[in-house]
Design a protein around this motif. Structure first.
Motif, mmCIF file in Angstrom:
data_model
loop_
_atom_site.group_PDB
_atom_site.id
_atom_site.type_symbol
_atom_site.label_atom_id
_atom_site.label_comp_id
_atom_site.label_asym_id
_atom_site.label_seq_id
_atom_site.Cartn_x
_atom_site.Cartn_y
_atom_site.Cartn_z
ATOM 1 N N HIS A 88 -19.463 -16.305 4.956
ATOM 2 C CA HIS A 88 -18.106 -15.826 5.200
ATOM 3 C C HIS A 88 -18.019 -14.327 4.936
ATOM 4 O O HIS A 88 -17.537 -13.563 5.779
ATOM 5 C CB HIS A 88 -17.126 -16.574 4.297
ATOM 6 C CG HIS A 88 -15.727 -16.038 4.346
ATOM 7 N ND1 HIS A 88 -14.839 -16.347 5.346
ATOM 8 C CD2 HIS A 88 -15.068 -15.190 3.505
ATOM 9 C CE1 HIS A 88 -13.694 -15.709 5.131
ATOM 10 N NE2 HIS A 88 -13.809 -15.004 4.020
ATOM 11 N N GLU A 94 -16.853 -17.665 9.575
ATOM 12 C CA GLU A 94 -15.586 -17.635 8.851
ATOM 13 C C GLU A 94 -15.331 -18.965 8.156
ATOM 14 O O GLU A 94 -15.541 -20.036 8.732
ATOM 15 C CB GLU A 94 -14.440 -17.341 9.821
ATOM 16 C CG GLU A 94 -13.086 -17.212 9.154
ATOM 17 C CD GLU A 94 -12.004 -16.868 10.144
ATOM 18 O OE1 GLU A 94 -11.112 -16.078 9.787
ATOM 19 O OE2 GLU A 94 -12.049 -17.371 11.294
ATOM 20 N N MET A 209 -14.100 -10.658 4.795
ATOM 21 C CA MET A 209 -15.247 -10.673 5.700
ATOM 22 C C MET A 209 -15.593 -9.212 5.992
ATOM 23 O O MET A 209 -14.823 -8.491 6.632
ATOM 24 C CB MET A 209 -14.921 -11.429 6.987
ATOM 25 C CG MET A 209 -14.628 -12.890 6.777
ATOM 26 S SD MET A 209 -14.235 -13.757 8.322
ATOM 27 C CE MET A 209 -15.847 -13.786 9.115
#
Length: 255
Positions: A88, A94, A209
């Motif tokens: 992630h 994600e 991220m």
């Protein structure tokens, strides 16, 4: 900062269910232009629990187009590990977090993606800080902002959502909604306040991220809505205050 330290820092604050997490799985749909009749292919993405058997034609109901995860007898959900968190953070995959646990929640959030997005988020942040409960603003991946609250122990989900509604009421959000319903009320996470065995609930896309942080998205911002520099993101995150449940309970009594 070494990758393991980043993972540890992230997991120390974003504490959610570890027996399951969600991912965005892409799929292709055919769209037809209502005027010309022209057909085009468009990629979309569906959030779903990350399952070992996803995509297996012999086991996965979604792949067979016969149902969803809740109806499947072959679901084997993947668990949250350091590797999953690092994927992630590095932008490889994600992660969607399911924050409601049997014990309660360790973090909560409000999503501002309509109207005066940053001004509303900042107003909520400022009022919460005035109440003695710190919270922090992150820019979303697509549009809008999230405000996050962190706790040192578990608090009841219904108590957290009640507190957020108190903030919204004090700031006049509900009165404004009655006049301009298109703006709506910011979403509060978790959306569910009661943990139920066998149920998952709604997930939330959490920040940090790094590829998107470099673009000024999915990252922490300052009081002018400007994204912090990448090298400032992690020290800022580590310095965030988590609220003791006892303090939160005291604040609730006063409202």
């Amino acid at each position: 900062m070494p990758w393991k330290k980043k993972v540890d820092a992230f997991r120390a604050k974003f504490i959610a269910r570890e027996d399951i997490f969600g991912v965005r799985n892409p799929y292709i749909v055919t769209e037809t232009n209502a005027t010309t009749g022209e057909k085009t292919l468009k990629e979309k993405a569906q959030v779903m629990p990350c399952c070992t058997n996803y995509g297996d034609q012999s086991l996965c109901l979604i792949t067979q187009r016969k149902g969803g995860c809740g109806d499947c007898d072959h679901k084997v959900y993947k668990t949250v590990t350091d590797e999953v968190v690092w994927k992630h953070l590095s932008g490889e995959q994600e992660m969607i977090m399911f924050m409601l646990r049997r014990e309660g929640i360790r973090f909560g959030a409000a999503d501002f993606d309509k109207g005066n997005q940053f001004e509303d988020a900042k107003a909520v942040r400022d009022l919460s800080v005035k109440c003695g409960i710190p919270c922090y603003i992150a820019r979303s991946t697509q549009k809008g902002y999230h405000v996050y609250w962190f706790f040192t122990g578990y608090v009841k989900a219904h108590e957290f959502t009640s507190y957020i509604r108190y903030l919204f009421e004090e700031l006049g959000f509900y009165q404004r909604w009655a006049v301009t319903p298109e703006i709506g009320i910011p979403e509060v996470f978790p959306k569910q306040t009661l943990f139920q065995d066998g149920k998952i609930g709604n997930g939330i896309k959490v920040p940090m991220m790094e590829p998107r942080m470099r673009e000024g998205r999915n990252c922490w911002v300052d009081d002018d809505a400007e994204p912090l520099e990448l090298e400032q993101q992690w020290p800022y995150f580590e310095a965030m205050q988590s609220v003791p449940p006892e303090l939160f309970a005291e604040v609730l009594v006063k409202q």
